[in-house]
Design a protein around this motif. Structure first.
Motif, PDB file in Angstrom:
ATOM      1  N   TYR A 197      62.292  80.576 -26.510  1.00 28.68           N
ATOM      2  CA  TYR A 197      62.589  79.419 -27.172  1.00 28.68           C
ATOM      3  C   TYR A 197      62.138  79.562 -28.768  1.00 28.68           C
ATOM      4  CZ  TYR A 197      62.983  77.101 -22.506  1.00 28.68           C
ATOM      5  OH  TYR A 197      63.416  76.803 -21.353  1.00 28.68           O
ATOM      6  N   SER A 198      61.772  80.715 -28.861  1.00 28.54           N
ATOM      7  CA  SER A 198      61.085  80.925 -30.189  1.00 28.54           C
ATOM      8  C   SER A 198      62.081  81.562 -30.970  1.00 28.54           C
ATOM      9  CB  SER A 198      59.974  81.921 -30.262  1.00 28.54           C
ATOM     10  OG  SER A 198      60.340  83.267 -29.875  1.00 28.54           O
ATOM     11  N   ASP A 199      62.137  81.088 -32.334  1.00 23.78           N
ATOM     12  CA  ASP A 199      63.043  81.596 -33.353  1.00 23.78           C
ATOM     13  C   ASP A 199      63.194  83.112 -33.830  1.00 23.78           C
ATOM     14  OD1 ASP A 199      63.856  78.830 -33.072  1.00 23.78           O
ATOM     15  OD2 ASP A 199      63.625  78.189 -35.082  1.00 23.78           O
TER      16      ASP A 199
ATOM     17  N   THR B  17      68.723  83.561 -34.211  1.00 21.11           N
ATOM     18  CA  THR B  17      69.899  84.539 -34.083  1.00 21.11           C
ATOM     19  C   THR B  17      71.252  83.805 -33.380  1.00 21.11           C
ATOM     20  OG1 THR B  17      70.448  86.728 -32.998  1.00 21.11           O
ATOM     21  CG2 THR B  17      68.841  85.359 -31.717  1.00 21.11           C
ATOM     22  N   ARG B  18      72.397  84.308 -33.590  1.00 19.52           N
ATOM     23  CA  ARG B  18      73.650  84.076 -33.039  1.00 19.52           C
ATOM     24  C   ARG B  18      73.515  84.150 -31.299  1.00 19.52           C
ATOM     25  NH1 ARG B  18      74.446  88.627 -35.580  1.00 19.52           N
ATOM     26  NH2 ARG B  18      75.539  90.361 -34.468  1.00 19.52           N
ATOM     27  N   PHE B  19      72.878  85.049 -31.054  1.00 22.59           N
ATOM     28  CA  PHE B  19      72.930  85.317 -29.393  1.00 22.59           C
ATOM     29  C   PHE B  19      72.465  84.144 -28.765  1.00 22.59           C
ATOM     30  CE2 PHE B  19      71.750  89.877 -30.882  1.00 22.59           C
ATOM     31  CZ  PHE B  19      73.117  89.987 -31.038  1.00 22.59           C
ATOM     32  N   ALA B  20      71.645  83.292 -29.599  1.00 22.07           N
ATOM     33  CA  ALA B  20      70.828  82.420 -28.480  1.00 22.07           C
ATOM     34  C   ALA B  20      70.988  80.856 -29.251  1.00 22.07           C
ATOM     35  CB  ALA B  20      69.312  82.678 -28.401  1.00 22.07           C
ATOM     36  N   THR B  21      71.821  80.697 -30.030  1.00 19.89           N
ATOM     37  CA  THR B  21      72.139  79.591 -30.672  1.00 19.89           C
ATOM     38  C   THR B  21      72.631  78.587 -29.722  1.00 19.89           C
ATOM     39  OG1 THR B  21      72.641  80.682 -32.800  1.00 19.89           O
ATOM     40  CG2 THR B  21      73.220  78.177 -32.653  1.00 19.89           C
ATOM     41  N   ILE B  22      73.665  78.760 -29.159  1.00 19.60           N
ATOM     42  CA  ILE B  22      74.063  77.707 -27.866  1.00 19.60           C
ATOM     43  C   ILE B  22      73.132  77.486 -26.995  1.00 19.60           C
ATOM     44  CG2 ILE B  22      75.909  77.407 -26.215  1.00 19.60           C
ATOM     45  CD1 ILE B  22      77.773  79.274 -27.784  1.00 19.60           C
ATOM     46  N   PHE B  23      72.537  78.401 -26.608  1.00 22.25           N
ATOM     47  CA  PHE B  23      71.183  78.106 -25.581  1.00 22.25           C
ATOM     48  C   PHE B  23      70.039  77.322 -25.937  1.00 22.25           C
ATOM     49  CE2 PHE B  23      66.982  79.516 -24.086  1.00 22.25           C
ATOM     50  CZ  PHE B  23      67.135  79.097 -22.779  1.00 22.25           C
ATOM     51  N   LEU B  24      69.860  77.498 -27.248  1.00 22.64           N
ATOM     52  CA  LEU B  24      68.790  76.799 -27.736  1.00 22.64           C
ATOM     53  C   LEU B  24      68.941  75.112 -28.188  1.00 22.64           C
ATOM     54  CD1 LEU B  24      67.088  79.331 -30.145  1.00 22.64           C
ATOM     55  CD2 LEU B  24      66.079  78.658 -28.017  1.00 22.64           C
ATOM     56  N   THR B  25      70.209  75.291 -28.732  1.00 23.22           N
ATOM     57  CA  THR B  25      71.110  73.888 -28.859  1.00 23.22           C
ATOM     58  C   THR B  25      71.162  73.089 -27.659  1.00 23.22           C
ATOM     59  OG1 THR B  25      72.289  74.719 -30.613  1.00 23.22           O
ATOM     60  CG2 THR B  25      73.144  72.653 -29.836  1.00 23.22           C
ATOM     61  N   LEU B  26      71.694  73.733 -26.731  1.00 19.19           N
ATOM     62  CA  LEU B  26      71.579  72.899 -25.323  1.00 19.19           C
ATOM     63  C   LEU B  26      70.309  72.577 -24.816  1.00 19.19           C
ATOM     64  CD1 LEU B  26      73.627  71.738 -23.212  1.00 19.19           C
ATOM     65  CD2 LEU B  26      73.448  73.854 -22.054  1.00 19.19           C
ATOM     66  N   GLN B  27      69.286  73.397 -25.029  1.00 18.06           N
ATOM     67  CA  GLN B  27      67.971  73.188 -24.574  1.00 18.06           C
ATOM     68  C   GLN B  27      67.258  71.847 -25.568  1.00 18.06           C
ATOM     69  OE1 GLN B  27      65.002  73.843 -26.576  1.00 18.06           O
ATOM     70  NE2 GLN B  27      63.507  73.164 -24.696  1.00 18.06           N
ATOM     71  N   SER B  28      67.695  71.993 -26.662  1.00 16.13           N
ATOM     72  CA  SER B  28      66.969  70.831 -27.594  1.00 16.13           C
ATOM     73  C   SER B  28      67.923  69.389 -27.296  1.00 16.13           C
ATOM     74  CB  SER B  28      67.476  71.103 -29.205  1.00 16.13           C
ATOM     75  OG  SER B  28      66.958  72.374 -29.310  1.00 16.13           O
ATOM     76  N   ILE B  29      69.055  69.435 -26.917  1.00 14.74           N
ATOM     77  CA  ILE B  29      69.706  68.210 -26.513  1.00 14.74           C
ATOM     78  C   ILE B  29      69.105  67.581 -25.122  1.00 14.74           C
ATOM     79  CG2 ILE B  29      71.897  67.212 -25.354  1.00 14.74           C
ATOM     80  CD1 ILE B  29      73.487  69.179 -27.284  1.00 14.74           C
TER      81      ILE B  29
END
Length: 305
Positions: A300-302, A16-28
């Motif tokens: 962290y779940s999609d 979801t667009r609400f968490a994309t930035i958060f999840l991307t930063l976590q992946s980095i």
């Protein structure tokens, strides 16, 4: 990059667009060691990208310890708020949980900074401003009060009267008949005191934590019929327009240029079938089988937008 990250991408497609930035930063952050190895590899050094300003800038960010520290802090502070968004955007009806979830999210941020007001106060101000101006409504407080898991739990609190004020406002708005309002208020005493054959039974007390709030009222609210009707109206309200948006997405996917001449009824039928097939795939009967556990929401779940 995928060779160094075991085939994983940094941007997770489909969330979801609400968490994309958060999840991307976590992946980095999770792949930071692998990314450092990539930027010192011969393949990168011999690549034309390593000589470009953009490549050099990204490499500097990856090796910047301050970036890693601040990114870790952002993820830790954002995680409780993403849990709330995950709750709101889920398949269950979270009206009876949202008020408590926001309180827990703020407390988690406070605990992360070990109670240092200089650090958590600015974040609380941002959260409160968004919560009070756009999200917080009296019905959330009413849902908190009418959720027996919290009302009879040890963490229940209404020190400033906000919960009862929200409940009172909801009764006035949702129940136009004055006599019915009086009956609801009189039945509230039985609910708060856990009195009556149904409310005081062992099964009802156990059901406070083992059943969803609406199911609990359906099973044990028979002695307070007017309050039961009101509670079900409150607790079954959705907290977001996510389901509507998913419907709109289906409409767009079905009503394409090649199929632009579909009759309205046929289009509605196709959307109805597609949406229900998705619900079946997600096994909604299992998702709705028990109460929401605020401690078990995976940020962290999609989840689909």
């Amino acid at each position: 990059m995928r060779q160094h990250t075991q085939g994983k991408d940094l941007v997770r497609v489909g969330v979801t667009r609400f968490a994309t930035i958060f999840l991307t930063l976590q992946s980095i952050l999770a792949a930071l060691t692998s990314l450092k190895q990539m930027f010192v590899s011969g393949e990168w050094l011999n690549s034309p990208y390593s000589k470009k300003p953009e490549g050099e800038a990204v490499a500097c960010i990856v090796f910047d310890n301050q970036f890693a520290q601040r990114a870790a802090e952002i993820v830790k502070v954002s995680e409780p708020l993403v849990r709330v968004l995950r709750l709101v955007d889920g398949d269950k009806t979270p009206m009876g949980y949202l008020y408590e979830a926001m309180d827990r999210a703020k407390e988690s941020i406070k605990n992360y900074y070990k109670g240092d007001r200089l650090k958590f106060d600015p974040i609380w101000e941002i959260v409160d401003r968004r919560w009070n101006n756009q999200l917080h409504q009296p019905i959330h407080a009413a849902g908190y009060f009418l959720n027996p898991r919290f009302r009879f739990g040890g963490s229940y609190s209404d020190s400033n009267g906000e919960v009862m004020e929200g409940l009172s406002t909801c009764i006035e708005r949702m129940v136009p008949d004055g006599e019915e309002r009086d009956l609801i208020v009189s039945e509230l005493q039985n609910y708060e005191g856990g009195r009556g054959k149904l409310f005081s039974s062992e099964l009802a007390r156990r059901g406070r934590t083992t059943q969803t709030p609406d199911a609990w009222w359906q099973n044990w609210g028979g002695n307070t019929p007017h309050l039961k009707k009101f509670a079900l109206r409150v607790l079954c309200q959705p907290c977001s327009s996510s389901n509507c948006e998913r419907n709109w997405s289906l409409f767009e996917a079905i009503h394409t240029k090649k199929r632009s001449k579909l009759a309205q009824k046929r289009l509605n039928d196709l959307v109805y079938v597609q949406y229900n097939l998705r619900l079946r795939v997600k096994k909604v009967e299992e998702l709705e089988g028990g109460p929401i556990d605020l401690d078990d929401i995976d940020p962290y779940s999609d989840w689909t937008s």
